[in-house]
Structures are given as structure tokens and as C-alpha cells.
Motif scaffolding. Structure first.
Motif, short mmCIF file in Angstrom:
data_model
loop_
_atom_site.label_atom_id
_atom_site.label_comp_id
_atom_site.label_asym_id
_atom_site.label_seq_id
_atom_site.Cartn_x
_atom_site.Cartn_y
_atom_site.Cartn_z
N VAL A 47 -27.36 -63.85 -11.13
CA VAL A 47 -28.61 -63.90 -10.20
C VAL A 47 -27.51 -64.22 -8.97
O VAL A 47 -26.85 -65.16 -8.49
CB VAL A 47 -29.68 -65.10 -9.72
CG1 VAL A 47 -30.37 -64.81 -8.33
CG2 VAL A 47 -30.21 -64.86 -10.93
N THR A 97 -27.32 -64.01 -5.02
CA THR A 97 -28.17 -64.95 -3.19
C THR A 97 -27.05 -64.78 -2.33
O THR A 97 -25.32 -65.27 -2.43
CB THR A 97 -28.38 -66.44 -3.31
OG1 THR A 97 -29.68 -66.13 -4.77
CG2 THR A 97 -29.40 -66.27 -2.06
N GLN A 147 -32.46 -67.00 3.64
CA GLN A 147 -31.70 -66.01 2.43
C GLN A 147 -32.23 -65.08 2.69
O GLN A 147 -32.69 -64.65 3.28
CB GLN A 147 -32.50 -66.24 1.25
CG GLN A 147 -32.38 -66.45 -0.05
CD GLN A 147 -33.22 -66.41 -0.95
OE1 GLN A 147 -33.18 -67.60 -0.70
NE2 GLN A 147 -33.46 -65.89 -1.74
N GLU A 186 -31.79 -61.92 -2.96
CA GLU A 186 -31.96 -62.52 -4.11
C GLU A 186 -32.14 -61.31 -4.84
O GLU A 186 -32.54 -61.11 -5.18
CB GLU A 186 -32.67 -63.55 -3.90
CG GLU A 186 -32.32 -64.36 -5.68
CD GLU A 186 -33.30 -65.85 -6.15
OE1 GLU A 186 -32.70 -66.60 -5.27
OE2 GLU A 186 -34.53 -65.44 -5.94
N GLU A 187 -31.05 -61.03 -5.94
CA GLU A 187 -30.92 -59.88 -7.17
C GLU A 187 -30.31 -60.44 -8.28
O GLU A 187 -29.58 -60.57 -8.33
CB GLU A 187 -30.31 -58.72 -6.17
CG GLU A 187 -30.17 -57.88 -6.98
CD GLU A 187 -29.71 -56.26 -6.17
OE1 GLU A 187 -28.90 -55.44 -6.95
OE2 GLU A 187 -29.38 -56.01 -5.25
N SER A 188 -30.85 -59.96 -9.18
CA SER A 188 -30.93 -59.94 -10.54
C SER A 188 -30.58 -58.77 -10.97
O SER A 188 -30.67 -57.74 -10.85
CB SER A 188 -32.15 -60.71 -11.72
OG SER A 188 -33.13 -61.61 -10.99
N HIS A 206 -22.54 -66.34 -0.13
CA HIS A 206 -22.89 -65.66 -1.41
C HIS A 206 -22.71 -66.80 -2.66
O HIS A 206 -21.28 -67.50 -2.65
CB HIS A 206 -22.90 -64.41 -0.88
CG HIS A 206 -21.40 -64.42 -1.47
ND1 HIS A 206 -20.54 -63.90 -0.53
CD2 HIS A 206 -20.94 -63.83 -2.43
CE1 HIS A 206 -18.92 -63.46 -0.98
NE2 HIS A 206 -19.36 -63.49 -1.57
N CYS A 254 -22.96 -65.86 -6.97
CA CYS A 254 -23.58 -65.67 -8.48
C CYS A 254 -23.91 -66.91 -9.24
O CYS A 254 -22.51 -67.69 -9.99
CB CYS A 254 -22.70 -64.02 -8.62
SG CYS A 254 -23.28 -63.46 -9.08
#
Length: 61
Positions: free
Chosen positions: A5, A7, A15, A18-20, A47, A49
Motif C-alpha cells: 500500500v 500512501t 491523505q 492511497e493505492e494498493s 509518503h 509504502c
């Protein structure tokens, strides 16, 4: 493949992203995360990860 993830935060803590995404290992996840940040213009924002185990593979403040 493991799910990571990414962010991104604004200076006020909001925020922004937010990406998976999936990667085979932490090193590849770091590279993919850095590329996603560059593609979206977020490399200078705060950021992180996070790996599925909970540790950070990429962090910038």
C-alpha cells in the motif's frame, strides 16, 4: 506476489493518495512505488509504502 500500500500525505496531514499494488518482493515494491510517485508528481510529498507484514519499504517526510 504480495500486496503493498502506497500512501501520500499533504503538509496538513490530509491523505492525497492511497493505492494498493502487487510486487514479488520489497525491492521491486520500492521501485514500483517510486515510479508511481514520479508519475503522479508526488515524489516531494510525505509518503510511505507498507508491506503486507507491516514494515515500510519506502518512506519520505
Amino acid at each position: 506476489m504480495k500486496a503493498y500500500v502506497l500512501t501520500v500525505f499533504a503538509q496538513d496531514g490530509t491523505q492525497l493518495l492511497e493505492e494498493s499494488f502487487e510486487a514479488p518482493n520489497d525491492d521491486d515494491a520500492k521501485k514500483i512505488g517510486q515510479q508511481k510517485l514520479a508519475d503522479q508528481g508526488y515524489e516531494d510529498h510525505t509518503h510511505r509504502c507498507v508491506a503486507p507484514e507491516g514494515h515500510m519499504v519506502l518512506f519520505h517526510r
